[in-house]
Every structure is written in C-alpha cells, then in structure tokens.
Design an enzyme around this catalytic site. Structure first.
Site, PDB file in Angstrom:
ATOM      1  CE  LYS A 131       4.484  -1.548  -0.384  1.00  0.00           C
ATOM      2  NZ  LYS A 131       4.525  -1.471   1.310  1.00  0.00           N
ATOM      3  CE  LYS A 171       2.441  -6.032   7.146  1.00  0.00           C
ATOM      4  NZ  LYS A 171       3.640  -4.964   6.807  1.00  0.00           N
ATOM      5  CE  LYS A 177      -3.051  -2.153   4.617  1.00  0.00           C
ATOM      6  NZ  LYS A 177      -1.866  -1.488   4.205  1.00  0.00           N
TER       7      LYS A 177
HETATM    8  N1  AQP Z   1      -4.631   0.308   0.921  1.00  0.00           N
HETATM    9  C1  AQP Z   1      -4.306   1.310   1.570  1.00  0.00           C
HETATM   10  N2  AQP Z   1      -4.779   2.549   1.237  1.00  0.00           N
HETATM   11  C2  AQP Z   1      -4.477   3.824   1.839  1.00  0.00           C
HETATM   12  N3  AQP Z   1      -3.126   3.687   2.157  1.00  0.00           N
HETATM   13  C3  AQP Z   1      -2.491   2.749   2.185  1.00  0.00           C
HETATM   14  N4  AQP Z   1      -1.038   2.492   2.419  1.00  0.00           N
HETATM   15  C4  AQP Z   1      -0.729   1.227   2.520  1.00  0.00           C
HETATM   16  N5  AQP Z   1      -1.833   0.680   2.090  1.00  0.00           N
HETATM   17  C5  AQP Z   1      -2.704   1.594   1.823  1.00  0.00           C
HETATM   18  C6  AQP Z   1      -0.250   3.658   3.057  1.00  0.00           C
HETATM   19  O1  AQP Z   1       0.929   3.765   2.199  1.00  0.00           O
HETATM   20  C7  AQP Z   1       2.042   3.920   2.871  1.00  0.00           C
HETATM   21  C8  AQP Z   1       3.260   2.958   2.809  1.00  0.00           C
HETATM   22  O2  AQP Z   1       2.746   1.755   3.477  1.00  0.00           O
HETATM   23  P1  AQP Z   1       3.987   0.771   3.925  1.00  0.00           P
HETATM   24  O3  AQP Z   1       4.925   0.398   2.762  1.00  0.00           O
HETATM   25  O4  AQP Z   1       4.552   1.520   5.235  1.00  0.00           O
HETATM   26  O5  AQP Z   1       3.284  -0.334   4.483  1.00  0.00           O
HETATM   27  P2  AQP Z   1       1.640  -0.876   4.980  1.00  0.00           P
HETATM   28  O6  AQP Z   1       0.906   0.088   5.309  1.00  0.00           O
HETATM   29  O7  AQP Z   1       1.950  -2.063   5.437  1.00  0.00           O
HETATM   30  O8  AQP Z   1       1.362  -1.134   3.158  1.00  0.00           O
HETATM   31  P3  AQP Z   1       1.017  -2.353   2.479  1.00  0.00           P
HETATM   32  O9  AQP Z   1       1.136  -1.947   0.984  1.00  0.00           O
HETATM   33  O10 AQP Z   1      -0.011  -2.967   3.074  1.00  0.00           O
HETATM   34  O11 AQP Z   1       2.384  -3.168   2.712  1.00  0.00           O
HETATM   35  P4  AQP Z   1       2.823  -4.458   3.068  1.00  0.00           P
HETATM   36  O12 AQP Z   1       1.976  -5.597   2.178  1.00  0.00           O
HETATM   37  O13 AQP Z   1       4.085  -4.948   3.100  1.00  0.00           O
HETATM   38  O14 AQP Z   1       2.189  -4.633   4.531  1.00  0.00           O
HETATM   39  C9  AQP Z   1       1.500   4.067   4.450  1.00  0.00           C
HETATM   40  O15 AQP Z   1       1.481   5.579   4.570  1.00  0.00           O
HETATM   41  C10 AQP Z   1       0.241   3.106   4.328  1.00  0.00           C
HETATM   42  O16 AQP Z   1      -0.417   3.959   5.294  1.00  0.00           O
END
Ligand code: AQP
Length: 331
Positions: free
Chosen positions: A200, A115, A197
């Site tokens: 969102k 990040k 990965k």
């Molecule tokens: N690509 C993924 N595959 C499987 N699990 C995923 N998670 C996130 N991306 C994937 C799981 O979703 C839950 C919520 O995630 P989060 O909102 O806490 O943040 P994150 O892990 O940083 O998810 P994002 O989508 O990548 O958000 P941004 O873009 O804001 O950083 C967690 O259980 C995560 O493991």
C-alpha cells in the site's frame, strides 16, 4: 480460550490506502472466523509510525481502515474491532517482550531488511523492533490463530518463538499462535514489478490496485499491468506478471488455475487483463458501497473504536498482569 472459544487476532497498518493484496490476503478472510472464534481485529497505528506519516493523513486512514473492516463484513457485535494505540497494554507488553527477543532474530526479518532499504534515511529502532510489538499484539489476547498474508508469516513465527521462550523461562503464560494463510491470494504481487509484493505504501500508483479505486482506474491499472512477451494465459515459471493476474482472477472468482486457463484458452493478454479488471472492480463494488456508508458516520466509527478498546483492554490487562507478576514486578 475466551468465552469457551479459541482466539483469532489480526491487524492492518493504516500506512496507506489499502490494496487488493491487503484485501485478498487478509481482511476479506477476517469475517469467516467470527462464528467459531473470539476475534480481535485491530488497526495497528503504532506499527505505522515506523515509517514517517503525515499526522492528518494517518488519522484519516485510521478511520478509513476501521470503516473498511466493517465494510468487509466485520460485525462489531460479533468481533472486537479497535485501534491499537487505544489499548496501552500493547506498547507495555512490547517493551517487556523486547527483552526476550534477540538482536539476531530481529536482524533476520526480511521486512526489516526491505523497509530499511526503502527508508534509508529513517532506519529507526521501531522499525527494527516492529516484530516484538506484533508479538505483543498477538500474545496479549492468548491468540491461537493469526490470519495474515504470506509476508507476515515470518513475524508470526517469531511471535511463536518468543512465546515459547517466555513460557520455558516462567511456565505457561502465553498460548503459542499459528499463522493462518489463505491458499489463493496470500501474496499478491505488484502490477508494475511482478517479482515484488504489492504494497500500500508503493509510490508507483500503477503498481497497486486499491480497494477504493474507481472501476475505471482498476480497469486502467490492469490494462497497464506488466506481463511478458508471450501470449498464452498459462501459469508457468518465469511468467510472474501473468501468474499474478491468474491468482487475482482465481482469488476473486473462486475458480481454479486450470479452470481459468481453460476459460481464456486461445485469447490474448489484453482480453484477459480486461476480464481481471472487470471481476476485481465488480467484486469490490459492494465493499465500496458499504465503505461510503460507514466512513460518513464518524460518530458510529468512534463508538465502535471506544467499545472495542474497552473490550480489548479488559482481556489485554489480564495477560499483562500475569506477565508482570512472572517477571517479578510489583503489581
Ligand atoms: N501483497 C499482499 N498480498 C497478500 N497479503 C498482503 N498483505 C499485505 N500485502 C499483501 C497482508 O495484509 C495484512 C496487512 O498488512 P500490514 O498493513 O500489516 O502491512 P504489510 O504486510 O507491510 O502490508 P503493505 O500493504 O505492504 O503495507 P506497507 O506498504 O505499509 O508496508 C497482513 O496480513 C499482510 O500479510
């Protein structure tokens, strides 16, 4: 233990419209714990401001994330569903735990490194200490199990280390939590760059499939998914794009990799991509239908948030008081 049951905690950041990664890796699995465990599911809005958010969008996504929890089967009568900033104990415990978390530990977190690279203009202290806030989220409820995607495993492991450190200094205070990671779908990859990965907050809309995308959009995104120059539907090293599509297909259908390879034997990538799109869109349709129902009833969502915050605060305060006493605060 609470009410004689072990505790489950998890959360999702309202930092973008949720993807099938968030769904398959996390939310889809939440409701399965409700009968056996005391469950806390939180919309972690405090975490989301580690990256700059547009306030009105953050507010809307907080409601939408809560509505998605319900749409994915979380019954608020059986689960404590709430918004993190409504329970001040999270921020309070996070500060205390910051003082029991080492700079070196936080520096090693891969999410911080990723990040920081993505947000070079805003490498703020919150981004760095994100894992101690997450440790506070988990430890406040004496959590045994944390259902998360693979990317969050390192943070749960740090929460364990912090809990063990605190318990060693002050005697048993926290339950030491375990990550619970689903076998198929724990790391869904980007459709545009399958070695990364799916996230969102990705600015490339073709890289992500969102839970609320229309069927046409889902089919189109899968049709454009990056694959390789081969033609065989086979899970193999070096075929990140196809491997990801096979994983998504298996996660939605419950089929094994072998069953999937046999089903599509002799067919080309285009046919397979179309099938993955269909299965994904059809599986999400009932969630989208329930989301439309819940998201249109703001009053109901607010009542769920309020009740959830009261229930969560009650348990959180108990742990926080214990912690304050142990470190020597006058309470
Ligand atoms: N690509 C993924 N595959 C499987 N699990 C995923 N998670 C996130 N991306 C994937 C799981 O979703 C839950 C919520 O995630 P989060 O909102 O806490 O943040 P994150 O892990 O940083 O998810 P994002 O989508 O990548 O958000 P941004 O873009 O804001 O950083 C967690 O259980 C995560 O493991």
């Amino acid at each position: 233990m609470q009410d004689g049951r072990k505790v489950v905690f998890s959360g999702v950041q309202p930092s973008g419209n949720l993807t099938i990664g968030n769904y398959l890796g996390a939310i889809k699995n939440f409701s399965g714990f409700s009968d056996e465990y005391k469950c806390y599911y939180c919309v972690v809005d405090l975490h989301s401001i580690t990256v700059r958010q547009v306030p009105a969008e953050l507010r809307k996504r907080t409601y939408d994330t809560l509505a998605l929890y319900l749409a994915c089967g979380l019954d608020p009568d059986k689960n404590t569903v709430f918004v993190q900033s409504h329970v001040p104990a999270h921020a309070e415990l996070a500060w205390i735990l910051d003082c029991y978390t080492m700079f070196g530990e936080l520096s090693r977190m891969t999410q911080f490194k990723d990040k920081s690279a993505k947000n070079a203009q805003n490498i703020n202290a919150g981004l760095f200490t994100y894992p101690s806030l997450m440790a506070a989220d988990i430890l406040l409820y004496q959590t045994e199990m944390v259902p998360v995607g693979a990317d969050q495993k390192q943070h749960v492991e740090l929460a364990r280390d912090i809990a063990i450190r605190f318990n060693t200094i002050y005697s048993d205070t926290f339950v030491v939590p375990e990550p619970s990671i689903i076998k198929t779908g724990h790391k869904i990859m980007s459709l545009a760059e399958p070695e990364k990965k799916m996230s969102k907050s990705d600015s490339n809309e073709n890289a992500v499939v969102r839970i609320l995308d229309t069927k046409d959009t889902i089919i189109r995104k899968f049709r454009r998914a990056v694959t390789d120059s081969g033609s065989e539907i086979r899970f193999a090293e070096g075929k990140d794009g196809i491997n990801n599509l096979i994983t998504i297909y298996c996660a939605f259908t419950g089929k094994t990799v072998e069953e999937t390879e046999n089903e599509f034997s002799g067919m080309g990538y285009a046919e397979f991509k179309a099938a993955v799109g269909e299965v994904c869109a059809d599986s999400l349709a009932p969630v989208q239908e329930m989301f439309a129902k819940y998201s249109s009833d703001k009053g109901f969502l607010e009542s769920v948030m309020k009740r959830g915050a009261e229930e969560a605060s009650y348990s959180a305060r108990k742990t926080l008081s214990k912690v304050k006493r142990k470190v020597g605060f006058i309470i």
